[in-house]
Scaffold this active site. Sequence first.
Site, PDB file in Angstrom:
ATOM      1  N   HIS A 119      -9.255  94.482 -35.459  1.00 39.99           N
ATOM      2  CA  HIS A 119      -9.296  93.513 -36.548  1.00 39.99           C
ATOM      3  C   HIS A 119      -8.001  93.422 -37.349  1.00 39.99           C
ATOM      4  CE1 HIS A 119     -13.472  93.260 -35.518  1.00 39.99           C
ATOM      5  NE2 HIS A 119     -13.748  92.443 -36.514  1.00 39.99           N
TER       6      HIS A 119
ATOM      7  N   GLU B 258     -18.402 102.001 -46.016  1.00 38.58           N
ATOM      8  CA  GLU B 258     -17.104 102.256 -45.373  1.00 38.58           C
ATOM      9  C   GLU B 258     -16.276 103.283 -46.156  1.00 38.58           C
ATOM     10  OE1 GLU B 258     -15.715  98.610 -43.522  1.00 38.58           O
ATOM     11  OE2 GLU B 258     -13.670  99.330 -43.717  1.00 38.58           O
TER      12      GLU B 258
ATOM     13  N   ASN C 263     -13.751  97.954 -37.294  1.00 38.37           N
ATOM     14  CA  ASN C 263     -12.571  97.091 -37.425  1.00 38.37           C
ATOM     15  C   ASN C 263     -11.606  97.237 -36.258  1.00 38.37           C
ATOM     16  OD1 ASN C 263     -13.147  95.781 -39.918  1.00 38.37           O
ATOM     17  ND2 ASN C 263     -12.845  97.757 -40.909  1.00 38.37           N
TER      18      ASN C 263
ATOM     19  N   HIS D  91      -6.790  89.912 -37.629  1.00 37.33           N
ATOM     20  CA  HIS D  91      -6.733  89.197 -38.914  1.00 37.33           C
ATOM     21  C   HIS D  91      -5.322  88.673 -39.184  1.00 37.33           C
ATOM     22  CE1 HIS D  91     -10.558  91.123 -40.893  1.00 37.33           C
ATOM     23  NE2 HIS D  91     -10.839  90.129 -40.088  1.00 37.33           N
TER      24      HIS D  91
ATOM     25  N   LYS E 205     -22.208  93.150 -45.031  1.00 32.54           N
ATOM     26  CA  LYS E 205     -20.895  92.761 -45.567  1.00 32.54           C
ATOM     27  C   LYS E 205     -20.931  91.266 -45.802  1.00 32.54           C
ATOM     28  CE  LYS E 205     -17.403  96.023 -44.033  1.00 32.54           C
ATOM     29  NZ  LYS E 205     -16.217  96.201 -43.173  1.00 32.54           N
TER      30      LYS E 205
ATOM     31  N   HIS F 148     -12.164  83.573 -34.881  1.00 33.96           N
ATOM     32  CA  HIS F 148     -12.186  84.980 -35.306  1.00 33.96           C
ATOM     33  C   HIS F 148     -12.406  85.911 -34.112  1.00 33.96           C
ATOM     34  CE1 HIS F 148     -12.891  88.579 -37.616  1.00 33.96           C
ATOM     35  NE2 HIS F 148     -14.047  88.732 -36.986  1.00 33.96           N
TER      36      HIS F 148
ATOM     37  N   ARG G 245     -17.718 103.495 -40.625  1.00 33.44           N
ATOM     38  CA  ARG G 245     -17.851 102.033 -40.527  1.00 33.44           C
ATOM     39  C   ARG G 245     -16.503 101.367 -40.236  1.00 33.44           C
ATOM     40  NH1 ARG G 245     -21.785  97.846 -43.775  1.00 33.44           N
ATOM     41  NH2 ARG G 245     -21.131  96.048 -42.544  1.00 33.44           N
TER      42      ARG G 245
ATOM     43  N   ARG H 190     -27.841  87.539 -60.547  1.00 32.29           N
ATOM     44  CA  ARG H 190     -27.491  88.956 -60.297  1.00 32.29           C
ATOM     45  C   ARG H 190     -28.181  89.511 -59.049  1.00 32.29           C
ATOM     46  NH1 ARG H 190     -27.981  89.710 -66.056  1.00 32.29           N
ATOM     47  NH2 ARG H 190     -25.920  89.437 -66.962  1.00 32.29           N
TER      48      ARG H 190
ATOM     49  N   GLU I  29     -16.761  90.934 -29.790  1.00 32.08           N
ATOM     50  CA  GLU I  29     -17.373  91.906 -30.719  1.00 32.08           C
ATOM     51  C   GLU I  29     -18.345  92.816 -29.949  1.00 32.08           C
ATOM     52  OE1 GLU I  29     -16.332  92.196 -33.798  1.00 32.08           O
ATOM     53  OE2 GLU I  29     -15.869  90.249 -34.682  1.00 32.08           O
TER      54      GLU I  29
HETATM   55  P1  NAD Z   1     -18.827  80.118 -37.338  1.00 31.61           P
HETATM   56  O1  NAD Z   1     -19.846  80.517 -38.307  1.00 31.61           O
HETATM   57  O2  NAD Z   1     -17.691  79.290 -37.810  1.00 31.61           O
HETATM   58  O3  NAD Z   1     -19.536  79.377 -36.125  1.00 31.61           O
HETATM   59  C1  NAD Z   1     -18.761  78.880 -35.079  1.00 31.61           C
HETATM   60  C2  NAD Z   1     -19.071  77.418 -34.757  1.00 31.61           C
HETATM   61  O4  NAD Z   1     -20.277  77.362 -34.017  1.00 31.61           O
HETATM   62  C3  NAD Z   1     -19.286  76.538 -35.976  1.00 31.61           C
HETATM   63  O5  NAD Z   1     -18.675  75.293 -35.729  1.00 31.61           O
HETATM   64  C4  NAD Z   1     -20.800  76.351 -36.030  1.00 31.61           C
HETATM   65  O6  NAD Z   1     -21.169  75.135 -36.599  1.00 31.61           O
HETATM   66  C5  NAD Z   1     -21.156  76.383 -34.582  1.00 31.61           C
HETATM   67  N1  NAD Z   1     -22.508  76.848 -34.263  1.00 31.61           N
HETATM   68  C6  NAD Z   1     -23.171  77.877 -34.808  1.00 31.61           C
HETATM   69  N2  NAD Z   1     -24.313  78.088 -34.156  1.00 31.61           N
HETATM   70  C7  NAD Z   1     -24.390  77.152 -33.184  1.00 31.61           C
HETATM   71  C8  NAD Z   1     -25.335  76.872 -32.168  1.00 31.61           C
HETATM   72  N3  NAD Z   1     -26.397  77.634 -31.987  1.00 31.61           N
HETATM   73  N4  NAD Z   1     -25.094  75.830 -31.357  1.00 31.61           N
HETATM   74  C9  NAD Z   1     -23.975  75.070 -31.490  1.00 31.61           C
HETATM   75  N5  NAD Z   1     -23.032  75.308 -32.413  1.00 31.61           N
HETATM   76  C10 NAD Z   1     -23.246  76.341 -33.242  1.00 31.61           C
HETATM   77  O7  NAD Z   1     -18.144  81.388 -36.637  1.00 31.61           O
HETATM   78  P2  NAD Z   1     -18.688  82.807 -36.165  1.00 31.61           P
HETATM   79  O8  NAD Z   1     -17.827  83.161 -35.040  1.00 31.61           O
HETATM   80  O9  NAD Z   1     -20.144  82.837 -36.017  1.00 31.61           O
HETATM   81  O10 NAD Z   1     -18.354  83.737 -37.409  1.00 31.61           O
HETATM   82  C11 NAD Z   1     -17.040  83.999 -37.794  1.00 31.61           C
HETATM   83  C12 NAD Z   1     -17.057  84.536 -39.195  1.00 31.61           C
HETATM   84  O11 NAD Z   1     -17.807  85.749 -39.244  1.00 31.61           O
HETATM   85  C13 NAD Z   1     -15.681  84.870 -39.726  1.00 31.61           C
HETATM   86  O12 NAD Z   1     -15.543  84.330 -41.009  1.00 31.61           O
HETATM   87  C14 NAD Z   1     -15.671  86.381 -39.800  1.00 31.61           C
HETATM   88  O13 NAD Z   1     -14.846  86.873 -40.818  1.00 31.61           O
HETATM   89  C15 NAD Z   1     -17.113  86.672 -40.053  1.00 31.61           C
HETATM   90  N6  NAD Z   1     -17.537  88.027 -39.678  1.00 31.61           N
HETATM   91  C16 NAD Z   1     -18.229  88.741 -40.595  1.00 31.61           C
HETATM   92  C17 NAD Z   1     -18.685  90.000 -40.275  1.00 31.61           C
HETATM   93  C18 NAD Z   1     -19.514  90.764 -41.254  1.00 31.61           C
HETATM   94  O14 NAD Z   1     -19.797  91.930 -41.004  1.00 31.61           O
HETATM   95  N7  NAD Z   1     -19.944  90.160 -42.330  1.00 31.61           N
HETATM   96  C19 NAD Z   1     -18.440  90.529 -38.995  1.00 31.61           C
HETATM   97  C20 NAD Z   1     -17.742  89.760 -38.080  1.00 31.61           C
HETATM   98  C21 NAD Z   1     -17.292  88.490 -38.428  1.00 31.61           C
HETATM   99  N1  GLY Z   2     -17.568  93.760 -38.944  1.00 29.84           N
HETATM  100  C1  GLY Z   2     -17.203  94.894 -39.716  1.00 29.84           C
HETATM  101  C2  GLY Z   2     -18.310  95.531 -40.468  1.00 29.84           C
HETATM  102  O1  GLY Z   2     -19.403  95.036 -40.541  1.00 29.84           O
HETATM  103  O2  GLY Z   2     -18.113  96.565 -41.022  1.00 29.84           O
END
Ligand code: NAD
Ligand code: GLY
Length: 368
Positions: A252, A240, A249, A256, A146, A270, A245, A124, A188
């Site tokens: 997005h 949000e 997006n 998306h 998030k 992404h 917040r 939890r 971003e």
């Molecule tokens: P990812 O986590 O898939 O990383 C991209 C690639 O880079 C992967 O292959 C990883 O292994 C590699 N990698 C990571 N760090 C590295 C490094 N230092 N050196 C070499 N390779 C490295 O992708 P991302 O772009 O970081 O994240 C995308 C995700 O984030 C999506 O799922 C998206 O929905 C999510 N997201 C979430 C939020 C949130 O607020 N929670 C906001 C924006 C995006």
């Molecule tokens: N990336 C969208 C949020 O964190 O709200």
Amino acid sequence: MADNTVHVAAASASYNITIGAGVLKTAGARLKPLLASRKICIVTDAQVAKIHLIDTMKALEAAGFTPAPPIILPAGEETKSFDHLQYIIEKCLSYKLDRKSTLIALGGGVVGDITGFAAAMLLRGVPFVQIPTTLLAQVDSSVGGKTAINTKHGKNLVGAFYQPKAVLIDTETLTTLPERERRAGYAEIVKYALINDAAFFDWLEANGKAVLAGDVAALSEAVRVSCQSKADIVAADETETKDIRALLNLGHTFGHALEAIGKFDGRLLHGEAVGIGIKLAFDFSVALGLCPAEDAGKVARHLKNLELMTKAPFTAGADEVLEKMRGDKKAEDGKLTLILARGIGRSFVARDVDAAALAAFLQKNFVS
Ligand code: NAD
Ligand code: GLY
């Protein structure tokens, strides 16, 4: 160069984001005063594990932490699934982690999102820490709590708001990040400027190339401003509910939809989808007579100058884009909510968007 600290004062929890070159080496000493237990478990992906896991383990062990065997997931968006969530949770239970044990997310947004969600559910709720290693995760996903996984119905549809205890950003980890991933993360960064900070857009026009080239000062500044911007937004509207917040997006809903059409198979990252989505959001704002064409032109030129993707690398039909956009989390009673712009730094939440105008706009931009 000295480290920067950005404070996140969310309604449910507050914590610091530490930003600097070489932060990873001192991760253990930095986390020791913040965590109640020495028991931790690192969750990472196979790609990041090859490069940064040993240093992270060493830094944590040097400060007296006792890491459980690391949980190493496949790299890539497909990892944000129920199956991998279950895998993490069952591993943690088999390691007999308790409520004070901490999960450490070491990696990009994929690792951060699924680890945060696992932490929210395990027993939890156990503490978790974000150590983001992609530009996208350093400026966005690691901050603000998030957490989510994807389902066959769409991205991030199952998750929780759950804040980390700390975010440690080591900009040096980006030296190993492929250029394509860097550009994806940059989308971003531009987003923050376009939401509410026209001066930051001017700064990016002058310094964007240096940021992408990994110039230490420019990169740190871009990460700091982005994190501060996100921290301010999250402090004002953590869950949000106040139309604040939701501004994060920008780009997005279009993005998306394209990601879903691309089936997350690696053709469209992404951040790339967000870059395309930002351009579409500005162009649609112009089409609705809301935004000067000159501002949309400046945005398009900036993205092009920095060689960001501005068109999907596959054919997408206007009808399928519209259908995917209707499935967006922000849609209410079947009515579309989009983040649109009255100009650079003047984004707003547009409710009940004119469906016919959107359909006509998509017909012009995608295959009919
Ligand atoms: P990812 O986590 O898939 O990383 C991209 C690639 O880079 C992967 O292959 C990883 O292994 C590699 N990698 C990571 N760090 C590295 C490094 N230092 N050196 C070499 N390779 C490295 O992708 P991302 O772009 O970081 O994240 C995308 C995700 O984030 C999506 O799922 C998206 O929905 C999510 N997201 C979430 C939020 C949130 O607020 N929670 C906001 C924006 C995006
Ligand atoms: N990336 C969208 C949020 O964190 O709200």
